[in-house]
Design a protein around this motif. Structure first.
Motif, PDB file in Angstrom:
ATOM      1  N   ASP A  21      44.602  37.848  58.038  1.00 55.75           N
ATOM      2  CA  ASP A  21      44.295  37.842  59.457  1.00 55.75           C
ATOM      3  C   ASP A  21      45.503  38.329  60.246  1.00 55.75           C
ATOM      4  OD1 ASP A  21      46.094  35.643  59.584  1.00 55.75           O
ATOM      5  OD2 ASP A  21      44.452  34.230  59.247  1.00 55.75           O
ATOM      6  N   VAL A  22      45.377  38.326  61.576  1.00 56.85           N
ATOM      7  CA  VAL A  22      46.421  38.864  62.441  1.00 56.85           C
ATOM      8  C   VAL A  22      47.720  38.065  62.326  1.00 56.85           C
ATOM      9  CG1 VAL A  22      47.095  39.189  64.850  1.00 56.85           C
ATOM     10  CG2 VAL A  22      44.846  39.963  64.069  1.00 56.85           C
ATOM     11  N   ARG A  23      47.619  36.754  62.281  1.00 55.06           N
ATOM     12  CA  ARG A  23      48.837  35.944  62.214  1.00 55.06           C
ATOM     13  C   ARG A  23      49.582  36.184  60.892  1.00 55.06           C
ATOM     14  NH1 ARG A  23      49.207  32.934  66.547  1.00 55.06           N
ATOM     15  NH2 ARG A  23      47.338  32.306  67.674  1.00 55.06           N
ATOM     16  N   GLU A  24      48.854  36.349  59.819  1.00 53.21           N
ATOM     17  CA  GLU A  24      49.501  36.650  58.540  1.00 53.21           C
ATOM     18  C   GLU A  24      50.117  38.053  58.573  1.00 53.21           C
ATOM     19  OE1 GLU A  24      47.107  36.026  55.115  1.00 53.21           O
ATOM     20  OE2 GLU A  24      46.948  33.850  55.414  1.00 53.21           O
ATOM     21  N   PHE A  25      49.441  38.983  59.260  1.00 47.41           N
ATOM     22  CA  PHE A  25      50.015  40.329  59.384  1.00 47.41           C
ATOM     23  C   PHE A  25      51.324  40.272  60.169  1.00 47.41           C
ATOM     24  CE2 PHE A  25      50.767  44.241  61.752  1.00 47.41           C
ATOM     25  CZ  PHE A  25      50.706  45.191  60.746  1.00 47.41           C
ATOM     26  N   ALA A  26      51.333  39.516  61.279  1.00 49.44           N
ATOM     27  CA  ALA A  26      52.549  39.399  62.090  1.00 49.44           C
ATOM     28  C   ALA A  26      53.683  38.790  61.269  1.00 49.44           C
ATOM     29  CB  ALA A  26      52.271  38.559  63.330  1.00 49.44           C
ATOM     30  N   ALA A  27      53.386  37.770  60.486  1.00 49.31           N
ATOM     31  CA  ALA A  27      54.409  37.135  59.646  1.00 49.31           C
ATOM     32  C   ALA A  27      54.914  38.106  58.584  1.00 49.31           C
ATOM     33  CB  ALA A  27      53.832  35.876  58.993  1.00 49.31           C
ATOM     34  N   TYR A  28      53.998  38.881  58.007  1.00 50.84           N
ATOM     35  CA  TYR A  28      54.365  39.866  56.980  1.00 50.84           C
ATOM     36  C   TYR A  28      55.268  40.943  57.576  1.00 50.84           C
ATOM     37  CZ  TYR A  28      53.724  43.497  53.409  1.00 50.84           C
ATOM     38  OH  TYR A  28      53.928  44.469  52.452  1.00 50.84           O
ATOM     39  N   ALA A  29      54.908  41.434  58.766  1.00 49.61           N
ATOM     40  CA  ALA A  29      55.708  42.470  59.413  1.00 49.61           C
ATOM     41  C   ALA A  29      57.093  41.951  59.806  1.00 49.61           C
ATOM     42  CB  ALA A  29      54.972  43.004  60.642  1.00 49.61           C
ATOM     43  N   LYS A  30      57.162  40.700  60.241  1.00 51.71           N
ATOM     44  CA  LYS A  30      58.454  40.122  60.621  1.00 51.71           C
ATOM     45  C   LYS A  30      59.362  39.927  59.408  1.00 51.71           C
ATOM     46  CE  LYS A  30      56.812  37.816  64.817  1.00 51.71           C
ATOM     47  NZ  LYS A  30      56.420  36.528  65.450  1.00 51.71           N
ATOM     48  N   SER A  31      58.765  39.675  58.268  1.00 52.61           N
ATOM     49  CA  SER A  31      59.573  39.501  57.056  1.00 52.61           C
ATOM     50  C   SER A  31      59.910  40.838  56.391  1.00 52.61           C
ATOM     51  CB  SER A  31      58.838  38.607  56.054  1.00 52.61           C
ATOM     52  OG  SER A  31      57.633  39.216  55.629  1.00 52.61           O
ATOM     53  N   ASN A  32      59.282  41.929  56.901  1.00 52.32           N
ATOM     54  CA  ASN A  32      59.557  43.275  56.390  1.00 52.32           C
ATOM     55  C   ASN A  32      59.803  44.226  57.563  1.00 52.32           C
ATOM     56  OD1 ASN A  32      58.803  43.195  53.271  1.00 52.32           O
ATOM     57  ND2 ASN A  32      57.235  42.009  54.365  1.00 52.32           N
ATOM     58  N   PRO A  33      60.834  43.950  58.389  1.00 50.90           N
ATOM     59  CA  PRO A  33      61.051  44.747  59.602  1.00 50.90           C
ATOM     60  C   PRO A  33      61.281  46.227  59.303  1.00 50.90           C
ATOM     61  CG  PRO A  33      62.999  43.440  59.084  1.00 50.90           C
ATOM     62  CD  PRO A  33      61.904  42.957  58.173  1.00 50.90           C
ATOM     63  N   GLY A  34      60.504  47.072  59.991  1.00 56.51           N
ATOM     64  CA  GLY A  34      60.662  48.510  59.831  1.00 56.51           C
ATOM     65  C   GLY A  34      60.093  49.070  58.553  1.00 56.51           C
ATOM     66  N   LYS A  35      59.474  48.229  57.734  1.00 59.58           N
ATOM     67  CA  LYS A  35      58.946  48.692  56.448  1.00 59.58           C
ATOM     68  C   LYS A  35      57.421  48.782  56.441  1.00 59.58           C
ATOM     69  CE  LYS A  35      62.820  46.828  53.775  1.00 59.58           C
ATOM     70  NZ  LYS A  35      63.219  45.901  52.673  1.00 59.58           N
ATOM     71  N   VAL A  36      56.794  48.284  57.491  1.00 55.96           N
ATOM     72  CA  VAL A  36      55.336  48.376  57.598  1.00 55.96           C
ATOM     73  C   VAL A  36      55.001  49.668  58.335  1.00 55.96           C
ATOM     74  CG1 VAL A  36      53.236  47.318  58.511  1.00 55.96           C
ATOM     75  CG2 VAL A  36      55.084  45.871  57.633  1.00 55.96           C
ATOM     76  N   ASN A  37      54.301  50.561  57.647  1.00 57.48           N
ATOM     77  CA  ASN A  37      53.987  51.883  58.203  1.00 57.48           C
ATOM     78  C   ASN A  37      52.639  51.871  58.922  1.00 57.48           C
ATOM     79  OD1 ASN A  37      56.339  53.133  57.178  1.00 57.48           O
ATOM     80  ND2 ASN A  37      55.384  53.315  55.165  1.00 57.48           N
ATOM     81  N   ASN A  38      52.678  52.255  60.191  1.00 56.50           N
ATOM     82  CA  ASN A  38      51.459  52.315  60.999  1.00 56.50           C
ATOM     83  C   ASN A  38      51.155  53.771  61.339  1.00 56.50           C
ATOM     84  OD1 ASN A  38      49.405  50.814  62.779  1.00 56.50           O
ATOM     85  ND2 ASN A  38      50.376  52.222  64.232  1.00 56.50           N
ATOM     86  N   ALA A  39      49.966  54.230  60.972  1.00 57.24           N
ATOM     87  CA  ALA A  39      49.593  55.627  61.201  1.00 57.24           C
ATOM     88  C   ALA A  39      49.202  55.865  62.654  1.00 57.24           C
ATOM     89  CB  ALA A  39      48.435  56.013  60.288  1.00 57.24           C
ATOM     90  N   THR A  40      49.513  57.069  63.177  1.00 55.75           N
ATOM     91  CA  THR A  40      49.074  57.467  64.513  1.00 55.75           C
ATOM     92  C   THR A  40      48.503  58.879  64.437  1.00 55.75           C
ATOM     93  OG1 THR A  40      50.914  58.707  65.515  1.00 55.75           O
ATOM     94  CG2 THR A  40      51.194  56.315  65.303  1.00 55.75           C
ATOM     95  N   ASN A  41      47.833  59.289  65.510  1.00 57.69           N
ATOM     96  CA  ASN A  41      47.272  60.646  65.587  1.00 57.69           C
ATOM     97  C   ASN A  41      48.271  61.647  66.142  1.00 57.69           C
ATOM     98  OD1 ASN A  41      45.037  59.274  64.803  1.00 57.69           O
ATOM     99  ND2 ASN A  41      43.811  59.726  66.609  1.00 57.69           N
TER     100      ASN A  41
END
Length: 327
Positions: free
Chosen positions: A142-162
């Motif tokens: 869920d969103v809260r787990e995603f936020a926790a995952y991203a905070k524990s992996n700063p700058g390593k979560v890749n988000n695609a854009t157009n």
């Protein structure tokens, strides 16, 4: 003699004051008496073109005049918008605008040949909702787990854009700021390659328009954690909004609307607005828009003007905060 001269002058002034109103009323009564051009600032075949042709056919039925769709693509809708801004102010040339035409483009292109003030807002005809999706094997539920995952992996979560400065990029930044995380924004040249790498698992997350998100979610190619709309969407009824999850700042969508050149007679704008609102309220149009991942929604001209101004301000603030430079 002086009295007679005074009466003649008074009559002339009265006639002059009435003439413009009479001419406007006459124009509105006669309109439309020839084909109307609906300019779509995108290439043929895309969702905007399909919506334009559907609206054109329904307007023909309601107004009794042929509506010709003209595709004038290029420069992120700027070419088509500039063409309509310079058109005659008679109601025979209209623009099917994307929200970005007036909300983000002015901040990202310092050479625009048009301004919002060059147009008469007519009516909103639909919104384009988005979902925040993650690759199917990302270890979050869920969103809260995603936020926790991203905070524990700063700058390593890749988000695609157009692409840098695109609406999808800005929505991705909106998600990152609202969650208080750092996402590595990976810019692609358009939606298709971004979606392809999302499906392939080469990127971790993406903000997807429902047009492509719904079929890919249905086949399990990736997962949706939340939608960015203010309310839950009929196409994804089981997916929560960010707002209901406790992130009120993560609300964003774009839209389609019809504009006319500034100075188009008010009675013509009013008649167009009434016709478009009738079309948008029909069940056929609601179903048509949902088929293409959008939601039918209309407005008065004043409401469309306020929406354009409000989103111009809010997206401008985000663009300034991100220090994105005009092209």
């Amino acid at each position: 003699m002086n009295r007679r001269k005074t009466l003649v002058i008074a009559a002339a002034l009265l006639a002059a004051s009435i003439a413009p109103q009479g001419a406007a009323a006459q124009t509105a009564d006669a309109w439309p008496s020839r084909p109307i051009s609906l300019v779509v600032p995108y290439p043929p075949g895309g969702t905007s073109d399909v919506i334009g042709r559907y609206l054109g056919e329904r307007l023909r039925e309601d107004l009794g005049a042929t509506v010709v769709v003209e595709n004038k693509a290029g420069a992120a809708t700027a070419i088509g918008a500039a063409h309509v801004a310079r058109a005659a102010k008679d109601g025979y040339t209209l623009l099917l605008s994307a929200g970005t035409t007036f909300t983000t483009n002015p901040h990202m292109n310092e050479k625009l040949a048009y301004r919002l003030e060059d147009f008469e807002p007519v009516a909103l005809v639909g919104t384009v909702p988005f979902a925040f999706v993650v690759k199917k094997d990302l270890p979050v539920r869920d969103v809260r787990e995603f936020a926790a995952y991203a905070k524990s992996n700063p700058g390593k979560v890749n988000n695609a854009t157009n692409g840098q400065g695109s609406m999808v990029h800005l929505l991705g930044e909106l998600v990152a700021q609202g969650l208080g995380v750092q996402l590595n924004q990976v810019h692609y040249k358009g939606a298709a390659p971004a979606t392809a790498d999302m499906i392939g698992g080469f990127v971790d997350s993406n903000v997807e328009a429902l047009t492509s998100a719904v079929p890919n979610l249905a086949t399990g190619r990736y997962r949706a954690l939340a939608v960015l709309s203010a309310e839950r969407l009929p196409l994804l009824p089981d997916v929560p909004t960010f707002r209901e999850l406790g992130y009120p700042s993560i609300v964003g969508e774009t839209w389609y609307a019809v504009f006319a050149p500034a100075g188009t007679p008010a009675p013509v704008v009013e008649r167009l607005n009434a016709s478009l609102r009738k079309i948008v309220a029909s069940q056929g149009y609601v179903e048509f828009m949902r088929k293409h991942g959008n939601e039918a929604r209309s407005s008065t001209p004043a409401e469309l003007l306020e929406l354009s101004r409000q989103q111009h301000r809010s997206w401008g603030e985000l663009i300034s905060k991100l220090k994105l430079k005009p092209q």
